[in-house]
Structures are given as structure tokens and as C-alpha cells.
Scaffold this active site. Structure first.
Site, PDB file in Angstrom:
ATOM      1  N   HIS A 250     -25.956  30.244 -27.992  1.00 26.61           N
ATOM      2  CA  HIS A 250     -25.720  31.427 -28.824  1.00 26.61           C
ATOM      3  C   HIS A 250     -25.654  30.964 -30.277  1.00 26.61           C
ATOM      4  O   HIS A 250     -24.720  30.264 -30.664  1.00 26.61           O
ATOM      5  CB  HIS A 250     -24.425  32.126 -28.413  1.00 26.61           C
ATOM      6  CG  HIS A 250     -24.487  32.739 -27.049  1.00 26.61           C
ATOM      7  ND1 HIS A 250     -23.390  32.841 -26.218  1.00 26.61           N
ATOM      8  CD2 HIS A 250     -25.522  33.275 -26.363  1.00 26.61           C
ATOM      9  CE1 HIS A 250     -23.751  33.425 -25.089  1.00 26.61           C
ATOM     10  NE2 HIS A 250     -25.046  33.696 -25.155  1.00 26.61           N
TER      11      HIS A 250
ATOM     12  N   HIS B 281     -19.324  26.785 -26.465  1.00 27.11           N
ATOM     13  CA  HIS B 281     -19.458  28.141 -26.998  1.00 27.11           C
ATOM     14  C   HIS B 281     -18.324  28.452 -27.970  1.00 27.11           C
ATOM     15  O   HIS B 281     -17.398  27.659 -28.149  1.00 27.11           O
ATOM     16  CB  HIS B 281     -19.415  29.170 -25.858  1.00 27.11           C
ATOM     17  CG  HIS B 281     -20.637  29.196 -25.002  1.00 27.11           C
ATOM     18  ND1 HIS B 281     -21.577  30.189 -25.082  1.00 27.11           N
ATOM     19  CD2 HIS B 281     -21.062  28.332 -24.046  1.00 27.11           C
ATOM     20  CE1 HIS B 281     -22.541  29.956 -24.207  1.00 27.11           C
ATOM     21  NE2 HIS B 281     -22.249  28.826 -23.563  1.00 27.11           N
TER      22      HIS B 281
ATOM     23  N   GLU C 252     -14.914  27.230 -24.515  1.00 26.40           N
ATOM     24  CA  GLU C 252     -14.911  28.233 -25.579  1.00 26.40           C
ATOM     25  C   GLU C 252     -13.853  27.903 -26.633  1.00 26.40           C
ATOM     26  O   GLU C 252     -12.759  27.438 -26.293  1.00 26.40           O
ATOM     27  CB  GLU C 252     -14.596  29.621 -25.005  1.00 26.40           C
ATOM     28  CG  GLU C 252     -15.517  30.091 -23.899  1.00 26.40           C
ATOM     29  CD  GLU C 252     -16.672  30.930 -24.421  1.00 26.40           C
ATOM     30  OE1 GLU C 252     -16.815  31.044 -25.655  1.00 26.40           O
ATOM     31  OE2 GLU C 252     -17.415  31.480 -23.580  1.00 26.40           O
TER      32      GLU C 252
END
Length: 566
Positions: free
Chosen positions: A256, A353, A434
Site C-alpha cells: 500500500h 503496513h 501494522e
């Protein structure tokens, strides 16, 4: 070459020039309304048939400011990130005076940061910035959603690593044997082109380990991994060395593009791994062969996207059946993972992420059977024992989270890297790591290092129980903790904090995890999610098996036999 989006811009408004025509830049439109400059960002894949609604990332420069003057900005039409900004997120700023710097020191220096919902333009972010006292009109002020890390930044960093290890690699190649004198740091570093993106950008693969376990042919040459069909297109670059059955630890980042904390975690891990003076890093290289992909979506990064690739797709939903023509980077990453799994060497998979809604740094893991779940969750607990900013209580190992459906595009998480790799390999250690863009909920006060530990780089210690607003060094420290947790799990950390912790030993941590898992299990099972994962395994079994069967073995005997047959 970085292909710029159709919405690249450079606009002069009075004395100020606003521009986003650079790698990772995103600013589509600007107009002046009184003393306020009103901006709109470009959605992912803007101006193409693949344009979608992702509009969170911004990154632009302003030239022509005068010292002491206040710049008032308004960004309109963005995705609603009210939770992030309510928790104190501010744009990051870097003033480029033209002096050369190794790293751009972005910081949070904006003032009067507010947000609101507008009937016509959706989510609106307002902030101001005062040009510093020694500011000159030719200086450039850059503003961004979060600490940037562009495709060009990544390529420049890799070139520096190439230069750093070139002499040692040349010496080792000339020696032709596994001699410590040829590589006194005992570091194996190899960079190669795994594949190219749809825009033709590099997707690099780094292989890092120690020299322990390297395979050598009878003629003294290094045995190398085979060139997998469709991958490693630069045939003038040799493949990485073979290490036999030495466990492989795979880490990837930036699927991403707007999730820049992922790159900073990656860099923190890589800096630690390549540290020549830290005995813990040396032990880590002895334990594993690291296969590292620093940027899975270079097109999205370069184009200034938030979540998508060139075709407006969320690439982290196509791991079950990636198309080599449409998803070349995911196809390459999965094929590489399956190759090492076939050769019985794959130990761990971690995909890095950033997260906008959940605070802190945490792991998404998979729901496994009781015995394996202890080893699975243990890694997360060891991360918390090695990082002040990793929050174990925020981790999620539920079946529900393996099959959850995205609100934005309706795609399910069984196609994510973490779940897709598990479906294909049934491997225990598959994680999504994350980090929130802004801050956490709590901090961990770490147990001390052993008394006999020499001076080593340590994570920034929290000054209080109040979580800090994250900076690059915080993300980097979480990346470093990946390596320390892996060492502790292998019981190979020469200077572990675990014996000084409340648990006293690694078995003590295991006992705690056992009790924790039992309490979670007693809370019930999500049978619908379990069935969804079971269905996905059946659906993609033939596809995964076909790829698996087509991959070669990497043992020296198998390679020699294949060469003889050819």
C-alpha cells in the site's frame, strides 16, 4: 524512470509556487480564496478508467515563501480520517534550503490543525505554517500526510548498500571459497531484480545472511539458487547463493503506497540486520537467510497513490491467484515464497503496513490449531518484550479477521499476503505488522539488557506512560524489534531481555501465551469465518499446487542434475 500521473501540477499563485510533479507527490488542484490556499488531492489512478475513491495521501512543495509570513492551507475532498486527526495527527514538514542531507528531516511543525466535514467537499483538513526566520524565497517547504519515503529514496539507499558491500563481495568471489578473511564482517548481502512493475519500475530482492551454511561446488564456485521461470529478468546478475536448509525469513513492504511507516520499519530492521558491531545482528544472520522485498508497489508509491497500484487495485487482495500480467509484483513475491517453502526452508513471512484507525503497533496473525497457535502468538509477545511501542493487546489472531470483507471494495482478507501465504503453505508464522500513523494507546517499559551486554543501539525509551506521537525513529525501532523477537524465539539472542523480564525465561513466556490463548479460545469460535477460510483453501488448492509443482529444487544435487539434463 517514474511515470507521473495525469494530475501532476505546478501552479504559481502570487509569490508562491505550489508543485507536486515529483516522485510520490500528490496535489491535483489549488486555488486562492482570500488568505487561504484551498487544495484538492488526486484520487488513486486519477484520470484513468481505474480511478477510485482513495484520497488520503498528499505530498507537495511550496516555493517563494517569505520569512515570518503565515501560510494557511485547506485540503478538501479527502477520505474521512477524522479519528486520526482527532488523535493529534498533523501534516509533516521539511524545509529544503538546498544543503545536501542524507535523510530529509521531516517533522510536525504545522499550527492550527483542524478538520471538519463539508457538505460539498467532504472531509476538510486545515492547517497553517509560518515560514522560519532565515527562510529564503528559493527554499522549498514540503508538506506530506506522513513521513515520506519515495521510490527514489529507496533506490538511492540500495545503491549505497551496493557500494558498501561491493568490496567484500568482490573479495569473496575472487577467493572462491568460504574464507572469513575474504569477508571479515561475515555478512552475505546480495541485491537482484526480482521483477518489474506495470510501469517498468524495479522490484528488488535483497538476500542477507552470514556465510554459515553457504553451499560450494567441487570447483570452489558458489552454488546459486535457480532462476525461477518468469522472474529475475537480468540474466547478467547472478542469483543469490544457496544456503541449504538454513531457515528463510521473508519480509515485504509498501504494497500500500501511502503506508510510509512500513518503509521506516523495514529500514530499521535492515539497518539492525546489517550492523557489523552488534553481536545480536550477527546471531540473527547466523540463524536465518533473509529474503527482503522493500517495495512491492513502486508504481503506486511513485504516482503518489494511497492504497492502489496503476490499475487502481488493492494488491494485497490478490495473493491467492495473482495474474503475472496484471499483478506482476504479487505474482513474483508469492512464487518466491512457494519456492522456498518447497525447499523446506521457509520459516516466517512478515508483511509491513500502516494503519489509520487502530492505534499502536500490532500484528494481525492467523488462527491455527492449539499447539501451533502458541508458537504463532509467541512471536507477537516477544515483539512486545523488545519494543516500547508494540502493543500486544491490539493484536488480532482471530478467524474472523482472516475472512473479513473490505467496506471499500468488497474484497476479503483471504487474498491478503498473510492469509494467502498461509492458505498456500499452511505455515505457522505468517503476519501482517501494522503501525498507526500517529500514536499508540500504551507504552512498554522494557526489561533491562543483561549486565554483560556491551553498548548497543537501544530503542528510544519512553519518558512517561503517555504514548509519544510517532516519528521515524519509533517506526525504525519496531522494525529492529522484529529481529530481536525472532532471535528470542529461536533462543539464540546473546543479550536477551527475556531473563530479566517478569517471565524469567522463554519457557515462562510460553506458559503465559498458553494461558492467554486458552482465555481467547473460551470466548467462542467464529464458525462462519472458519468455513470461509476452509472454502478458500479448497478453491485455490489446485492453483497453489500447480505453481508449487512447477518450481525447482534448490539443493546442489538437484541443481547439478537439472544442469546435466539441460
Amino acid at each position: 524512470v517514474c511515470v507521473r500521473p495525469l494530475t501532476e501540477m505546478e501552479v504559481q499563485l502570487g509569490q508562491l509556487c505550489f508543485f507536486s510533479n515529483f516522485d510520490s507527490g500528490n496535489l491535483a488542484k489549488i486555488e486562492q480564496r482570500g488568505d487561504v490556499f484551498v487544495c484538492w488531492t488526486a484520487p488513486d489512478a486519477a484520470g484513468t478508467e481505474f480511478e477510485n475513491t482513495c484520497r488520503t495521501w498528499f505530498y507537495f512543495g511550496v516555493r517563494g515563501g517569505i520569512a515570518g509570513e503565515r501560510l494557511q492551507m485547506e485540503l478538501r475532498g479527502m477520505n474521512r480520517q477524522a479519528k486520526l486527526y482527532s488523535q493529534g495527527l498533523e501534516p509533516v514538514v521539511y524545509v529544503d534550503t538546498g544543503e545536501p542531507v542524507r535523510k530529509k528531516p521531516f517533522s510536525r511543525r504545522c499550527e492550527r490543525v483542524t478538520h471538519a466535514d463539508d457538505e460539498d467537499d467532504g472531509f476538510v483538513l486545515r492547517f497553517s505554517f509560518v515560514f522560519p526566520g532565515k527562510h529564503q524565497p528559493q527554499h522549498v517547504v514540503y508538506f506530506a500526510f506522513c513521513y515520506p519515503y519515495s521510490y527514489a529514496d529507496q533506490q538511492a539507499a540500495l545503491v549505497l548498500l551496493d557500494q558498501r558491500f561491493a568490496a567484500a563481495n568482490d573479495a569473496a568471489a575472487a577467493a572462491g571459497v568460504d574464507q572469513p578473511a575474504a569477508n571479515p564482517q561475515n555478512i552475505y548481502y546480495h541485491r537482484e531484480l526480482l521483477t518489474t512493475s506495470l510501469d517498468g519500475l524495479r522490484v528488488d530482492l535483497l538476500t542477507v545472511s552470514s556465510l554459515r551454511g553457504m553451499r560450494w561446488a567441487a570447483d570452489g564456485s558458489c552454488v546459486r539458487e535457480p532462476r525461477l521461470p518468469g522472474l529475475f529478468p537480468h540474466t547478467d546478475t547472478p542469483r543469490a547463493a544457496c544456503f541449504g536448509a538454513k531457515p528463510v525469513f521473508f519480509i515485504s513492504s509498501r504494497v500500500h503506497p501511502g503506508e510510509t511507516p512500513a518503509s521506516h520499519m523495514f529500514n530499521g530492521f535492515l539497518d539492525f540486520l546489517l550492523d557489523e558491531s552488534d553481536a545480536r545482528a550477527a546471531a540473527l544472520r547466523d540463524c536465518f537467510v533473509f529474503k527482503l522485498v522493500p517495495m512491492l508497489n513502486p508504481d503506486g508509491v511513485c504516482r503518489g497513490h494511497y492504497r492502489s497500484d496503476t490499475r487502481g487495485q488493492n494488491l494485497n487482495r490478490f495473493y491467492n491467484n495473482p495474474d503475472p500480467k496484471i499483478h506482476p509484483t504479487i505474482y513474483a513475491a508469492k512464487k518466491l515464497v512457494l519456492f522456498h517453502h518447497k525447499n523446506q526452508a521457509l520459516h516466517s513471512y512478515v508483511d509491513l503496513h500502516a494503519h489509520a484507525s487502530h492505534r499502536g503497533c500490532f500484528i494481525y496473525g492467523n488462527a491455527l490449531d492449539d499447539k501451533r497457535q502458541v508458537d504463532n502468538v509467541l512471536f507477537a509477545k516477544l515483539l512486545a518484550l523488545n519494543s516500547p511501542y508494540f502493543e500486544f493487546d491490539q493484536c488480532d489472531f482471530s478467524e474472523k479477521n482472516m475472512a473479513a470483507k473490505d467496506k471499500r471494495d468488497g474484497l476479503t482478507k483471504d487474498g491478503s499476503g498473510r492469509v494467502g501465504v498461509f492458505i498456500a503453505t499452511n505455515m505457522t508464522h505468517c503476519y501482517t505488522l501494522e503501525c498507526n500513523y500517529n500514536s499508540g494507546r500504551t507504552v512498554n517499559f522494557l526489561a533491562p539488557l543483561p549486565r554483560d551486554c556491551p553498548p548497543v543501539p537501544d530503542p528510544p525509551s519512553p519518558s512517561s506512560a503517555v504514548p509519544p506521537r510517532y516519528e521515524v525513529l519509533h517506526f525504525e525501532s519496531v522494525g529492529r524489534a522484529i529481529g530481536l523477537a525472532a532471535l528470542d524465539q529461536m533462543n539464540a539472542n546473546p543479550y536477551s531481555r527475556v531473563p530479566q523480564s517478569e517471565f524469567g525465561s522463554l519457557p515462562g513466556v510460553v506458559r503465559w501465551v498458553l494461558a492467554h490463548n486458552k482465555s481467547k479460545k473460551d470466548s467462542g469460535t467464529n464458525f462462519q469465518a472458519r468455513q470461509a477460510i476452509s472454502d478458500a483453501k479448497k478453491k485455490y488448492h489446485a492453483i497453489n499446487q500447480g505453481v508449487f509443482d512447477s518450481l525447482p529444487l534448490s539443493s546442489p544435487d538437484a541443481i547439478a542434475a537439472a544442469a546435466a539434463a539441460a
